[in-house]
Design a protein around this motif. Structure first.
Motif, short mmCIF file in Angstrom:
data_model
loop_
_atom_site.label_atom_id
_atom_site.label_comp_id
_atom_site.label_asym_id
_atom_site.label_seq_id
_atom_site.Cartn_x
_atom_site.Cartn_y
_atom_site.Cartn_z
N THR A 37 -17.33 -18.31 0.67
CA THR A 37 -17.22 -19.69 0.21
C THR A 37 -18.60 -20.22 -0.16
OG1 THR A 37 -17.42 -20.54 2.45
CG2 THR A 37 -15.20 -20.11 1.64
N ARG A 56 -13.63 -29.86 3.98
CA ARG A 56 -12.51 -29.82 3.05
C ARG A 56 -12.61 -28.61 2.11
NH1 ARG A 56 -12.79 -35.58 3.60
NH2 ARG A 56 -14.34 -35.80 1.94
N VAL A 57 -13.84 -28.24 1.73
CA VAL A 57 -14.01 -27.03 0.91
C VAL A 57 -13.52 -25.80 1.66
CG1 VAL A 57 -15.74 -25.49 -0.09
CG2 VAL A 57 -15.91 -27.94 -0.47
N GLY A 59 -11.47 -25.82 4.25
CA GLY A 59 -10.04 -25.97 4.46
C GLY A 59 -9.23 -25.50 3.27
N ALA A 60 -9.71 -25.79 2.07
CA ALA A 60 -9.01 -25.33 0.86
C ALA A 60 -9.02 -23.81 0.77
CB ALA A 60 -9.65 -25.95 -0.38
N ALA A 61 -10.15 -23.19 1.14
CA ALA A 61 -10.23 -21.73 1.10
C ALA A 61 -9.28 -21.12 2.13
CB ALA A 61 -11.67 -21.28 1.38
N ALA A 63 -6.52 -22.50 3.29
CA ALA A 63 -5.15 -22.74 2.85
C ALA A 63 -4.72 -21.76 1.77
CB ALA A 63 -5.00 -24.18 2.36
N ASP A 64 -5.67 -21.29 0.96
CA ASP A 64 -5.35 -20.36 -0.12
C ASP A 64 -5.29 -18.91 0.36
OD1 ASP A 64 -5.21 -22.36 -1.99
OD2 ASP A 64 -7.26 -22.09 -2.72
N VAL A 89 -5.66 -27.97 8.67
CA VAL A 89 -5.51 -26.98 7.61
C VAL A 89 -4.18 -26.24 7.75
CG1 VAL A 89 -6.43 -24.85 6.64
CG2 VAL A 89 -7.98 -26.65 7.39
#
Length: 228
Positions: A37, A56-57, A59-61, A63-64, A89
């Motif tokens: 990341t 949040r960055v 968390g997005a990783a 979640a994906d 998350v």
């Protein structure tokens, strides 16, 4: 370790996703998909980034990532991952590996967790919302070639990421994915082992400076793959 996991690699302060460059091919050769990341220096409005924005960055990783993913957090990234999980998350994680990582409790910040002399030094150093990067030697990188490679890559760290408090973080890793810690010895004066012990995490010791992913990538990759 089962094959084919996503390994989410989160770098520490002053670094970038490039910090994992020597570790990534070693994890790939073991049959996994490492994903490094990148924590942005600035937030969406252009101001120096905050801890929540970094969380949040990450968390997005997470979640994906595919179910059963593993997170590897170095140094400052320990707090980033803690805050990402506290934000709720949606991810099915297998394990978290904290590598010489800062770990806190609700209301803690890096500045508050730091030994007093280090916190005072940082307060004196920061200016205009930024904290200058340390020297490679302060990160345990003493080889001249490695130091020359690292020096131009280190960047100032957003000061808010060191002063923002954790919010909603539980006292211990009692719920969610399992976790463990890798701690460097002899250490740099930051009580990373105490942070891990305080959260009930098992510790594996490694003889290295703080930036082990640069100085001892083979050993660090093996320890990451052996963590669960």
């Amino acid at each position: 370790m089962p094959e084919g996991r996503d390994l989410i690699l989160v770098h520490g302060a002053w670094h970038g996703g490039w910090a994992w460059d020597a570790v990534v091919p070693l994890l790939e050769s073991a049959g996994h998909q490492p994903i490094a990341t990148e924590l942005p220096l600035r937030g969406p409005g252009g101001a120096p980034a905050t801890l929540d924005e970094h969380a949040r960055v990450v968390g997005a990783a997470l979640a994906d990532a595919r179910a059963g993913a593993v997170v590897v957090a170095h140094s400052y990234a320990g707090l980033v991952v803690q805050q990402a999980l506290a934000l709720g998350v949606e991810a099915e994680l297998e394990h978290i590996v904290y590598v010489d990582a800062w770990l806190g409790w609700d209301g803690d910040s890096i500045l508050g967790l730091a030994p007093p002399a280090l916190a005072s030094f940082w307060r004196d150093q920061h200016a205009d919302g930024w904290l200058p990067a340390p020297t490679p030697e302060q990160l345990g990188v003493t080889d001249p070639e490695q130091s020359a490679w690292l020096t131009p890559r280190l960047v100032p760290q957003p000061w808010a990421t060191f002063t923002d408090p954790l919010k909603g973080v539980p006292d211990r890793h009692t719920d969610g994915p399992s976790a463990s810690a890798i701690v460097m010895a002899p250490g740099n004066g930051v009580p990373f082992a105490d942070f891990a012990t305080g959260h009930g995490l098992p510790i594996t010791w490694m003889t290295s400076g703080h930036d082990a992913m640069l100085t001892h990538p083979d050993e660090l990759a093996k320890l990451i793959l052996d963590r669960w």
